[in-house]
Design an enzyme around this catalytic site. Structure first.
Site, PDB file in Angstrom:
ATOM      1  N   TYR A  52       0.830  -1.219   0.000  1.00  0.00           N
ATOM      2  CA  TYR A  52       0.000   0.000   0.000  1.00  0.00           C
ATOM      3  C   TYR A  52       0.864   1.269   0.000  1.00  0.00           C
ATOM      4  CZ  TYR A  52      -4.146  -2.795   0.276  1.00  0.00           C
ATOM      5  OH  TYR A  52      -5.141  -3.687  -0.039  1.00  0.00           O
ATOM      6  N   ARG A  55       1.684   1.943  -3.587  1.00  0.00           N
ATOM      7  CA  ARG A  55       0.505   2.448  -4.300  1.00  0.00           C
ATOM      8  C   ARG A  55       0.157   3.862  -3.854  1.00  0.00           C
ATOM      9  NH1 ARG A  55      -4.274  -1.148  -4.133  1.00  0.00           N
ATOM     10  NH2 ARG A  55      -4.894   0.326  -5.737  1.00  0.00           N
ATOM     11  N   GLN A  85     -15.245   2.492  -6.371  1.00  0.00           N
ATOM     12  CA  GLN A  85     -14.543   1.345  -5.768  1.00  0.00           C
ATOM     13  C   GLN A  85     -13.081   1.693  -5.556  1.00  0.00           C
ATOM     14  OE1 GLN A  85     -15.887  -2.505  -8.024  1.00  0.00           O
ATOM     15  NE2 GLN A  85     -16.329  -0.758  -9.323  1.00  0.00           N
ATOM     16  N   ASP A  88      -8.084   5.547  -4.537  1.00  0.00           N
ATOM     17  CA  ASP A  88      -7.349   6.795  -4.786  1.00  0.00           C
ATOM     18  C   ASP A  88      -8.252   7.989  -4.488  1.00  0.00           C
ATOM     19  OD1 ASP A  88      -8.744   7.838  -7.196  1.00  0.00           O
ATOM     20  OD2 ASP A  88      -7.849   6.144  -8.256  1.00  0.00           O
ATOM     21  N   HIS A 103     -14.579   1.047  -1.033  1.00  0.00           N
ATOM     22  CA  HIS A 103     -13.468   0.200  -0.587  1.00  0.00           C
ATOM     23  C   HIS A 103     -12.430   0.971   0.217  1.00  0.00           C
ATOM     24  CE1 HIS A 103     -14.561  -2.739  -4.096  1.00  0.00           C
ATOM     25  NE2 HIS A 103     -15.356  -2.860  -3.046  1.00  0.00           N
ATOM     26  N   GLY A 169     -15.374   2.304 -16.199  1.00  0.00           N
ATOM     27  CA  GLY A 169     -14.098   1.650 -15.940  1.00  0.00           C
ATOM     28  C   GLY A 169     -14.098   0.626 -14.831  1.00  0.00           C
ATOM     29  N   THR A 170     -15.056  -0.275 -14.859  1.00  0.00           N
ATOM     30  CA  THR A 170     -15.026  -1.375 -13.878  1.00  0.00           C
ATOM     31  C   THR A 170     -15.421  -2.677 -14.561  1.00  0.00           C
ATOM     32  OG1 THR A 170     -16.008  -2.321 -11.880  1.00  0.00           O
ATOM     33  CG2 THR A 170     -17.345  -0.687 -13.045  1.00  0.00           C
ATOM     34  N   SER A 171     -14.735  -3.763 -14.145  1.00  0.00           N
ATOM     35  CA  SER A 171     -15.037  -5.063 -14.757  1.00  0.00           C
ATOM     36  C   SER A 171     -16.278  -5.700 -14.132  1.00  0.00           C
ATOM     37  CB  SER A 171     -13.830  -5.993 -14.609  1.00  0.00           C
ATOM     38  OG  SER A 171     -13.577  -6.227 -13.237  1.00  0.00           O
TER      39      SER A 171
HETATM   40  N1  APR Z   1     -10.955   3.985 -19.394  1.00  0.00           N
HETATM   41  C1  APR Z   1     -12.024   3.293 -18.905  1.00  0.00           C
HETATM   42  N2  APR Z   1     -11.962   2.008 -18.529  1.00  0.00           N
HETATM   43  C2  APR Z   1     -10.773   1.386 -18.637  1.00  0.00           C
HETATM   44  C3  APR Z   1      -9.617   2.031 -19.122  1.00  0.00           C
HETATM   45  C4  APR Z   1      -9.752   3.390 -19.519  1.00  0.00           C
HETATM   46  N3  APR Z   1      -8.708   4.089 -19.995  1.00  0.00           N
HETATM   47  N4  APR Z   1      -8.598   1.141 -19.088  1.00  0.00           N
HETATM   48  C5  APR Z   1      -9.099  -0.016 -18.607  1.00  0.00           C
HETATM   49  N5  APR Z   1     -10.415   0.118 -18.338  1.00  0.00           N
HETATM   50  C6  APR Z   1     -11.367  -0.850 -17.800  1.00  0.00           C
HETATM   51  C7  APR Z   1     -11.098  -2.307 -18.130  1.00  0.00           C
HETATM   52  O1  APR Z   1     -11.659  -2.624 -19.401  1.00  0.00           O
HETATM   53  C8  APR Z   1     -11.823  -3.013 -16.996  1.00  0.00           C
HETATM   54  O2  APR Z   1     -13.170  -3.292 -17.344  1.00  0.00           O
HETATM   55  O3  APR Z   1     -11.308  -0.777 -16.395  1.00  0.00           O
HETATM   56  C9  APR Z   1     -11.799  -1.983 -15.844  1.00  0.00           C
HETATM   57  C10 APR Z   1     -10.910  -2.346 -14.685  1.00  0.00           C
HETATM   58  O4  APR Z   1     -11.363  -3.512 -14.077  1.00  0.00           O
HETATM   59  P1  APR Z   1     -10.648  -4.106 -12.771  1.00  0.00           P
HETATM   60  O5  APR Z   1      -9.173  -4.097 -12.963  1.00  0.00           O
HETATM   61  O6  APR Z   1     -11.305  -5.399 -12.467  1.00  0.00           O
HETATM   62  O7  APR Z   1     -10.972  -2.987 -11.647  1.00  0.00           O
HETATM   63  P2  APR Z   1     -12.296  -2.766 -10.798  1.00  0.00           P
HETATM   64  O8  APR Z   1     -13.508  -3.220 -11.534  1.00  0.00           O
HETATM   65  O9  APR Z   1     -12.260  -1.376 -10.293  1.00  0.00           O
HETATM   66  O10 APR Z   1     -12.025  -3.763  -9.594  1.00  0.00           O
HETATM   67  C11 APR Z   1     -12.946  -3.808  -8.537  1.00  0.00           C
HETATM   68  O11 APR Z   1     -11.512  -5.264  -7.314  1.00  0.00           O
HETATM   69  O12 APR Z   1      -9.364  -5.836  -6.692  1.00  0.00           O
HETATM   70  C12 APR Z   1     -10.544  -5.241  -6.276  1.00  0.00           C
HETATM   71  O13 APR Z   1     -10.863  -3.725  -4.521  1.00  0.00           O
HETATM   72  C13 APR Z   1     -10.376  -3.807  -5.844  1.00  0.00           C
HETATM   73  O14 APR Z   1     -11.900  -1.950  -6.111  1.00  0.00           O
HETATM   74  C14 APR Z   1     -11.271  -3.029  -6.782  1.00  0.00           C
HETATM   75  C15 APR Z   1     -12.275  -4.075  -7.233  1.00  0.00           C
END
Ligand code: APR
Length: 228
Positions: A52, A55, A85, A88, A103, A169-171
């Site tokens: 951490y 980061r 989530q 930062d 989070h 921007g989240t999976s």
């Molecule tokens: N703009 C928008 N989206 C983007 C970009 C970009 N420039 N680059 C990548 N992405 C997308 C990817 O396509 C993906 O769908 O951002 C997403 C990131 O997904 P993850 O890495 O899984 O992150 P997140 O969904 O925030 O993870 C959720 O998981 O590990 C834990 O606690 C952690 O809060 C986090 C949680």
């Protein structure tokens, strides 16, 4: 109009911060079990602190990007709540005023025996030996895998009140965060901005996909929302 914006690591990617999954993601370089669980902390607190600290330093050096800034601008015309989530502080530094950190927040520490004791961290480093007022070790103020998500009920209440729901921007793989979309009223328009939107969104047919990076897709949408 109450606009709720739900963000993940992808919104900060263009600020130079790594996402978690996918190519070169953080979880490719580290095992979740080693750095982001209560068991990891009990086993090797130094390693967790170091993870951490690295980061935190990167986050303090990063700058909010055009997507964070556009979201902040939306407050000129609309009621806006950001549910993120991300740990930062780039939404805050871009100027958003109403943010729920599901989070936690990496710039804060919390007592390892009393999670209600939360402090600002001065600088990037939290050390072994830094103690709370009850003389217990300080840990990062983040929610680890296997821990409860204290802000989830507040976030659910906000989602129920959304007139427009924008996901950036989240999976959508980590729960309970990813379940928030299910609490948004069925009549509320939902938009997902993510370069991988078409692959991600198979389970949520009612969501409109914008397959774009955040710094392109978010300012475009915000411009439209400010002019309509
Ligand atoms: N703009 C928008 N989206 C983007 C970009 C970009 N420039 N680059 C990548 N992405 C997308 C990817 O396509 C993906 O769908 O951002 C997403 C990131 O997904 P993850 O890495 O899984 O992150 P997140 O969904 O925030 O993870 C959720 O998981 O590990 C834990 O606690 C952690 O809060 C986090 C949680």
């Amino acid at each position: 109009m109450h606009i709720v914006i739900f963000t993940g690591a992808g919104i900060s990617a263009e600020s130079g911060l790594k996402t978690f999954r996918g190519d070169h993601g953080l979880w490719e370089g580290y095992r979740v079990e080693d750095v982001a669980t209560p068991e990891a902390w009990a086993r090797n607190a130094e390693l967790v602190q170091e993870f951490y600290n690295i980061r935190r330093r990167a986050i303090l050096e990063a700058q909010p990007n055009e997507a964070h800034k556009a979201i902040a601008l939306l407050e000129e015309k609309h009621q806006v709540t950001v549910i993120t989530q991300n740990i930062d502080n780039l939404h805050e530094r871009a100027g958003s005023t109403n943010i729920v950190h599901l989070h936690g927040l990496i710039t804060k520490s919390q007592s390892s025996i009393d999670p209600t004791l939360i402090y600002d961290i001065d600088g990037w480093e939290l050390k072994i030996g830094d103690l709370c007022e009850k003389q217990s070790q300080l840990r990062p103020h983040v929610v680890w895998f296997g821990e409860a998500v204290p802000m989830i009920s507040i976030a659910i209440g906000i989602c129920k009140q959304a007139d427009l729901f924008i996901i950036v921007g989240t999976s959508l793989q980590v729960y309970p965060a990813a379940s928030l979309v299910n609490y948004v009223p069925s009549t509320t328009k939902k938009i997902l901005i993510d370069p991988a939107a078409d692959q991600l969104n198979k389970n949520y047919e009612e969501i409109i996909n914008v397959s774009a990076k955040a710094c392109i897709g978010v300012p475009m949408l915000v411009k439209e929302l400010l002019s309509s």
